[in-house]
Design a protein around this motif. Structure first.
Motif, PDB file in Angstrom:
ATOM      1  N   ARG B 295       0.954   1.191   6.276  1.00  0.00           N
ATOM      2  CA  ARG B 295      -0.415   1.472   5.847  1.00  0.00           C
ATOM      3  C   ARG B 295      -1.116   2.298   6.915  1.00  0.00           C
ATOM      4  NH1 ARG B 295      -3.456  -2.440   2.910  1.00  0.00           N
ATOM      5  NH2 ARG B 295      -1.534  -3.612   2.771  1.00  0.00           N
ATOM      6  N   ALA B 298      -5.609   4.436   5.828  1.00  0.00           N
ATOM      7  CA  ALA B 298      -6.397   3.298   5.325  1.00  0.00           C
ATOM      8  C   ALA B 298      -7.132   3.612   4.027  1.00  0.00           C
ATOM      9  CB  ALA B 298      -7.391   2.851   6.395  1.00  0.00           C
ATOM     10  N   ARG B 299      -7.056   4.841   3.541  1.00  0.00           N
ATOM     11  CA  ARG B 299      -7.748   5.169   2.288  1.00  0.00           C
ATOM     12  C   ARG B 299      -7.079   4.478   1.100  1.00  0.00           C
ATOM     13  NH1 ARG B 299      -7.398  11.554   2.332  1.00  0.00           N
ATOM     14  NH2 ARG B 299      -5.366  11.014   3.223  1.00  0.00           N
ATOM     15  N   PRO B 300      -7.781   4.363  -0.020  1.00  0.00           N
ATOM     16  CA  PRO B 300      -7.113   3.847  -1.216  1.00  0.00           C
ATOM     17  C   PRO B 300      -5.951   4.768  -1.611  1.00  0.00           C
ATOM     18  CG  PRO B 300      -9.493   4.010  -1.581  1.00  0.00           C
ATOM     19  CD  PRO B 300      -9.202   4.689  -0.280  1.00  0.00           C
ATOM     20  N   THR B 301      -4.941   4.189  -2.193  1.00  0.00           N
ATOM     21  CA  THR B 301      -3.838   4.965  -2.744  1.00  0.00           C
ATOM     22  C   THR B 301      -4.321   5.606  -4.042  1.00  0.00           C
ATOM     23  OG1 THR B 301      -2.370   3.263  -1.883  1.00  0.00           O
ATOM     24  CG2 THR B 301      -1.418   4.819  -3.448  1.00  0.00           C
ATOM     25  N   GLU B 302      -4.073   6.902  -4.192  1.00  0.00           N
ATOM     26  CA  GLU B 302      -4.601   7.578  -5.377  1.00  0.00           C
ATOM     27  C   GLU B 302      -3.611   8.612  -5.884  1.00  0.00           C
ATOM     28  OE1 GLU B 302      -8.755   8.917  -5.213  1.00  0.00           O
ATOM     29  OE2 GLU B 302      -8.102  10.715  -6.290  1.00  0.00           O
ATOM     30  N   PHE B 303      -3.417   8.630  -7.193  1.00  0.00           N
ATOM     31  CA  PHE B 303      -2.567   9.689  -7.760  1.00  0.00           C
ATOM     32  C   PHE B 303      -3.004   9.994  -9.179  1.00  0.00           C
ATOM     33  CE2 PHE B 303      -0.440   5.601  -8.353  1.00  0.00           C
ATOM     34  CZ  PHE B 303      -0.161   5.597  -9.706  1.00  0.00           C
TER      35      PHE B 303
END
Lengths: 390, 390
Positions: B295, B298-303
């Motif tokens: 990790r 630290a940002r949100p996971t985004e796709f």
């Protein structure tokens, strides 16, 4: 404009979708040769075909339906629309190819190939899968047919494959991957209600997630125990309660985009931690899985992982699943669909339309909205446009 | 402040991390009883223990290190810091529990249980896994030891488990899940360089993703063929080229958050589509997998899914993997680590510190930055604080 129609014609209508390399969608009805069935095939005169959400992707691709324009090609209607430039990358694989549409349907077998299995279906009403169902005729291998039970109409059997096998596939996937209860989103859909009936019959705990209060009421009226409304302010704690009560650790999510998949994993983790496992900074050791099988939410998928390391997210699709379980597994599922066609696997339709009506802008606006309770059925034999030579 | 130290002591120092229910982190050195080894255990006097990224999570939890304050408890140093309220939910499972830290280390076996396997290790230098390695002594079951080869020091063997088994585990996972080449992010790390050496030795194609131009140079100087810099403007086309060249369809991503995982899936899909499979609106039928094992972002996971339906994303963790492959599988991997300890599995350390230095704010700032090339090694026998009774 109806036409007298016999099975001796050599040309019949088929719906086609084309996206050109310069970003123009054209949907049209095209006269195509009536196929000759091969040895192990039957020729089906289609009488009913549903519009499933999964059909809309192929039908309209990434076109912007606000740019839709009706036209005609002689007596036959057409529509055109623009595909935004940014979306053309994802359409590159189909650019310039005129594609038939319609995953499934049902109708009468009017010709059969030489094989005994094909001959046995002659004159019967069958459901079919395999594409190109928005057409007057379709030649289909015997394995892609389901013989409907005595007395069932094509309308009764039109949705025998996609929704029933998807719902059964979810339950089967749950079992094969070692889970004991499941979560479903967009749960008030035809598919969702079918899954509810399967789980109720089989004694499997199901957590239904819906997006509107009236859908909570609908599912409760059908006897659903766990229904969570994602529009409610207490959605997350209520979902956690339902997950703790059922022990569900696998979900099938039709929305695909937005935060919902991650929220489900997060609530599963909270529900698991209530069991009081010893602390691990890697989270619970119980595997939590979310399958994204649709894309009702067009936003990017986004999650902040507060659910540890034992998790998975992934695509789920009916056909690879059927390949995985093999012909015997599929045959078992199909038999159950036939046995319970008028009960567990019954579908409701809001409206019945003709192939030509599929290309009317006001009708498109209705069926492309994918609203719950707005499932459309096409009757390819209805109101045929006058076509020279047919 | 060093102390004369013999193995007859009954009390020794152990590093402990505590997060209180009201959101205060305290890290301290605590005198704890020297454990008596059980029949199948050995008592190891630790001489070297690395600080792995995976140790920092337990050591500092969700504490905000900008609030860090140094203190002391008599002769022994302590540090405290605040845990933000919003992060306390994820810390609930450990609140109020004083926890030992340190996944692995190495040292000399000074006492042994009665079993022949334990007795055989008496006087030897072993690497150990299993937690609580930031301590002067640790009792460990024999299965959690690796006998170091003749001539290898505790320093040589301190990182024998986490990085080597993780790197080998990635290659093993790739094979077991039917892939033929792999992708690794944060590839200039100790772990990344180790994976590069394994793949080079075993003839496996590896796509290395790094975040800085100088890391490209570093990996190229080590002989890496495919190195992609995610900070470069042409990152995505270059990554696609590397994926097409290698056929890699599985990735291990240490960043976890942000868009990288989705970008890898998207580029894998583009690379697959270059093969010219027939168009399917469901995308390529080849399964594409990204495991998030860290990790760093630290940002949100985004796709935004433009990679079809045959994909998966999920957590990957060493210990469940080792459980899955079973004792025989683990023994094989451990043997390879011992055989290639000074070559394939060699680790570099930027700095060697004592247990007491671990609690100095300037040292924490350095090792908590997780910078490439900044791996720290702890020597629990170094510069012991004077402790009454020790």
């Amino acid at each position: 404009m109806s036409t007298d129609f016999t099975d001796s014609h050599t040309t019949a209508l088929q719906l086609r979708s084309l996206i050109t390399a310069d970003g123009r969608l054209q949907v049209s009805l095209e006269p195509v040769p009536v196929p000759e069935p091969a040895d192990n095939e039957v020729l089906v005169r289609l009488q009913a075909a549903p519009i499933n959400p999964s059909d809309l992707g192929l039908l309209f691709g990434a076109a912007d339906l606000s740019t839709l324009q009706a036209g005609d090609n002689g007596d036959l209607p057409t529509i055109t629309a623009r595909v935004p430039d940014a979306a053309m990358k994802s359409m590159a694989g189909r650019a310039g190819q005129s594609m038939p549409v319609g995953n499934e349907g049902a109708g009468r077998v009017v010709r059969a190939g030489a094989s005994p299995a094909a001959q046995a279906l002659l004159g019967k009403t069958v459901a079919v899968i395999g594409g190109a169902a928005y057409a007057q005729y379709r030649a289909v291998p015997v394995e892609q047919c389901l013989l409907l039970p005595e007395g069932a109409s094509a309308r009764d059997g039109a949705s025998s494959f996609v929704n029933p096998l998807t719902a059964l596939g979810m339950v089967e996937t749950m079992k094969r991957e070692g889970h004991h209860a499941l979560v479903h989103t967009a749960a008030a859909s035809n598919l969702g209600r079918m899954l509810h009936r399967i789980c109720a019959k089989d004694g499997i705990a199901l957590v239904n997630i819906v997006r509107k209060p009236e859908q909570v009421e609908l599912l409760r009226s059908l006897g659903a125990t766990h229904v969570c409304d994602s529009s409610a302010s207490d959605f997350l704690p209520k979902l956690t309660d339902a997950l703790a009560a059922t022990g569900a650790t696998i979900a099938f999510d039709a929305t695909g985009g937005g935060p919902l998949g991650g929220q489900i994993l997060s609530c599963m983790e909270s529900a698991l931690s209530r069991r009081g496992e010893p602390y691990s900074r890697y989270g619970s050791s119980t595997h939590k899985q979310v399958y994204l099988y649709g894309r009702l939410d067009a936003r990017p998928t986004e999650f902040r992982n507060d659910f540890g390391m034992a998790w998975g997210m992934g695509g789920w699709l009916l056909f690879p699943f059927l390949q995985k379980i093999g012909p015997e597994g599929v045959a078992k599922l199909k038999q159950r669909v036939a046995d319970e066609l008028s009960t567990t696997f019954a579908s409701d339709y809001a409206r019945e339309i003709s192939l030509a009506e599929m290309l009317q802008p006001d009708v498109i606006a209705a069926y492309a909205s994918r609203s719950t309770g707005q499932k459309f059925l096409i009757d390819p034999a209805k109101d045929l446009p006058a076509l020279p030579g047919l």
